[in-house]
Design a protein around this motif. Structure first.
Motif: not given
Ligand SMILES: *[C@@H]1O[C@H](CO)[C@@H](O)[C@H](O)[C@H]1NC(C)=O
Ligand SMILES: *[C@@H]1O[C@H](CO)[C@@H](O)[C@H](O)[C@H]1NC(C)=O
Ligand SMILES: *[C@@H]1O[C@H](CO)[C@@H](O)[C@H](O)[C@H]1NC(C)=O
Ligand SMILES: *[C@@H]1O[C@H](CO)[C@@H](O)[C@H](O)[C@H]1NC(C)=O
Ligand SMILES: *[C@@H]1O[C@H](CO)[C@@H](O)[C@H](O)[C@H]1NC(C)=O
Length: 526
Positions: A370-374, A398-402, A422-427
């Motif tokens: 899902r995406i939330n651009k805001n 990639i410019r740092g939003s959404g 960067d990708l943040y993976v749940r651990m």
């Protein structure tokens, strides 16, 4: 006077083109295009529509080709074909438009071989070939508003994507405009490959063969596809990606309309961009910006779930993400990576999980995302954290939003240092702690190694220096002894004069390059 003169010229021009070249701009009901008799040409002469035979084929097709670029029939670049899967076996075909606005291709017995569709029934329809290469059916001759077209060939791309064409999905009507390969260079029938935007989850560009994904260019990161770092601003064309409630599409246009450029999908599934080079009168690949250069890591999901593909010296290698281990270690060590990796420690959502950051990655498949651009990255983390089925998050731009959220296994990741995303993976929290411990101890080990190396190096240095000094000293001592035994003895003038009987001729042996040579008489001079 001038006005009537111009009108006269226009009239005679129209008359001459119609009678000699039998080309028209439009087709209206009652009018038809017959194989071998007439063609439709766009107003600026860029494109032509008519009957043709591809390569060594014996069949006849209705297609659109660049008119200006090549005079020779064999050099024609066909960019769209109407009856791809229903060729005519002879040259008796007729293309016409019905009163209701259907474009129809009839064979010798008036059977319908191919027909366009119609969104709404209209009176007095007209088909026109536009200067963009788009064949459109519309009501009023002058109405060039695309929203009012009853039908347009740009909605049904073949193996070519032209400037202005949309590659993507109308989310309201469901119309999916995708590129589809020819079966062979001489056979325009629908082949195996499609280059399309898959609207499921967060839309992605994918290359499919049959029903399986071959290559995933991926989701749009605000600047380009996450898996195509080569797509950049360039002097030849501009591109845009639009995603809103109504539609999702990619589109490009050329900066200089006299330098044609197009995207193609070959019968063997290779995509690329070709640009017309006037000097060589040929289409040249524009690969630097095309994303053409796929490597093995571009094979969809080569490494399975929770693993990242790395390319070293042209051979791919898969690595489990940190905190994950191969699902089947034996397969994995035999380089069969397809079953991917599993967690070392299961998630424990109730007691709180955390996230591990992975730098410079091609983001995983977003078919169940899902995406939330805001919202910001911080809110994104909270959102993912709250939902136990959320497996990862990242900035959607990639410019740092959404915010981009994943709710499934993470597949088709590759290391891409060009991607500063960067990708943040749940651990599991405990796994994070042990990763942190490992990192700390690795850091400590590294510090120890570095300090030890420095100390060792210093000790070695001292030793070597000592050894050199010792050798030097020994050598000097040896040289001192040598002076007495080996060096040339030095005599004063009187001694020499005496010994040579005052340089007597009797004692002269001869003359060398450096003067006379005398024999030494030790006792009596003659
Ligand atoms: C096909 O249609 C045209 C125009 O309607 C007609 O003149 C012609 O006789 C028809 N041909 C056949 C074989 O039915
Ligand atoms: C013309 O097309 C019709 C419908 O596709 C087909 O039934 C018929 O056999 C075709 N005629 C010829 C001569 O190919
Ligand atoms: C090309 O597309 C860009 C963005 O889509 C647009 O701003 C620009 O006006 C277009 N240029 C031409 C020549 O159509
Ligand atoms: C566009 O391309 C043509 C042909 O290469 C060239 O002659 C012309 O100067 C170009 N126009 C611009 C504005 O760059
Ligand atoms: C996005 O955020 C802006 C400013 O914070 C707000 O004005 C806008 O309504 C938001 N849009 C959506 C779709 O939530």
């Amino acid at each position: 006077m001038a006005g009537s003169c111009t009108i006269l010229i226009i009239f005679s021009f129209l008359f001459s083109t119609v009678t000699t070249a039998t080309t028209v701009n439009t087709i209206t009901p009652g009018q038809s295009i017959r194989d071998g008799e007439s063609t439709v040409v766009s107003r600026g002469q860029a494109f032509e529509l008519g009957f043709f035979t591809p390569g060594k084929s014996r069949n006849r097709y209705v297609g659109i080709w660049y008119k200006k670029l090549s005079g020779k029939v064999s050099d024609r670049t066909v960019i769209w074909v109407a009856n791809r899967d229903t060729p005519l076996s002879d040259s008796s075909g007729v293309l016409t438009i019905t009163q209701k606005g259907f474009l129809v291709l009839l064979n010798s017995t008036n059977g319908t071989v191919w027909s366009s569709t119609v969104s709404k029934i209209a009176n007095n329809p007209v088909a026109e070939l536009l200067e963009s290469g788009n064949l459109v059916v519309k009501v009023a001759k002058k109405d060039d508003n695309a929203d009012n077209f009853l039908w347009q060939s740009f909605d049904y791309p073949g193996d070519n994507l032209l400037p202005g064409m949309k590659l993507g999905v109308n989310l309201v009507t469901g119309l999916n405009r995708y590129m589809s390969s020819w079966r062979g260079t001489d056979d325009p029938a629908h082949g195996d490959f499609k280059y399309m935007i898959d609207p499921h989850g967060v839309p992605q560009l994918v290359l499919t063969k049959g029903n399986t994904i071959q290559f995933r260019a991926g989701s749009w990161n605000g600047l380009r596809w996450t898996g195509v770092p080569q797509l950049r601003e360039n002097p030849v064309y501009r591109f845009e990606f639009v995603l809103n409630q109504n539609e999702v599409f990619y589109r490009f246009n050329v900066t200089n309309s006299s330098v044609p450029s197009r995207m193609v999908l070959s019968p063997s599934g290779v995509t690329g961009r070709l640009t017309w080079i006037d000097r060589s009168q040929s289409w040249q690949p524009f690969s630097r910006f095309s994303g053409l250069t796929l490597d093995q890591c571009d094979n969809y999901a080569l490494c399975g779930a929770y693993a990242s593909c790395n390319i070293n010296m042209n051979t791919p290698s898969c690595e489990c993400l940190e905190g994950f281990k191969p699902k089947f270690p034996d397969e994995w060590s035999n380089l069969d990576w397809s079953n991917g990796c599993v967690r070392r420690t299961e998630l424990d959502c109730k007691n709180g999980d955390g996230f591990l950051k992975h730098k410079g990655a091609k983001l995983p498949d977003t078919r169940s995302s899902r995406i939330n651009k805001n919202i910001s990255l911080l809110e994104c983390e909270k959102l993912c954290s709250k939902d136990c089925s959320c497996t990862a998050y990242a900035n959607s731009d990639i410019r740092g939003s959404g915010c981009l959220l994943w709710f499934d296994e993470l597949v088709d990741i590759r290391a891409l240092t060009e991607n500063q995303q960067d990708l943040y993976v749940r651990m599991a929290a405990s796994e994070l702690a042990s990763i942190e411990r490992r990192r700390q101890s690795r850091k400590k080990k590294l510090v120890i190694i570095i300090v030890t190396s420095i100390l060792l190096a210093m000790a070695m240095g001292v030793l070597i220096l000592g050894w050199i000094l010792y050798l030097r000293k020994k050598k000097l001592k040896n040289q001192g002894k040598g002076n007495e035994e080996m060096d040339l003895p030095i005599f004063d003038w009187a001694t020499i004069a005496n010994a040579t009987c005052n340089f007597s001729n009797n004692n002269k042996l001869g003359e060398g390059g450096f003067g006379p040579v005398y024999k030494v008489t030790l006792l009596i001079c003659k």
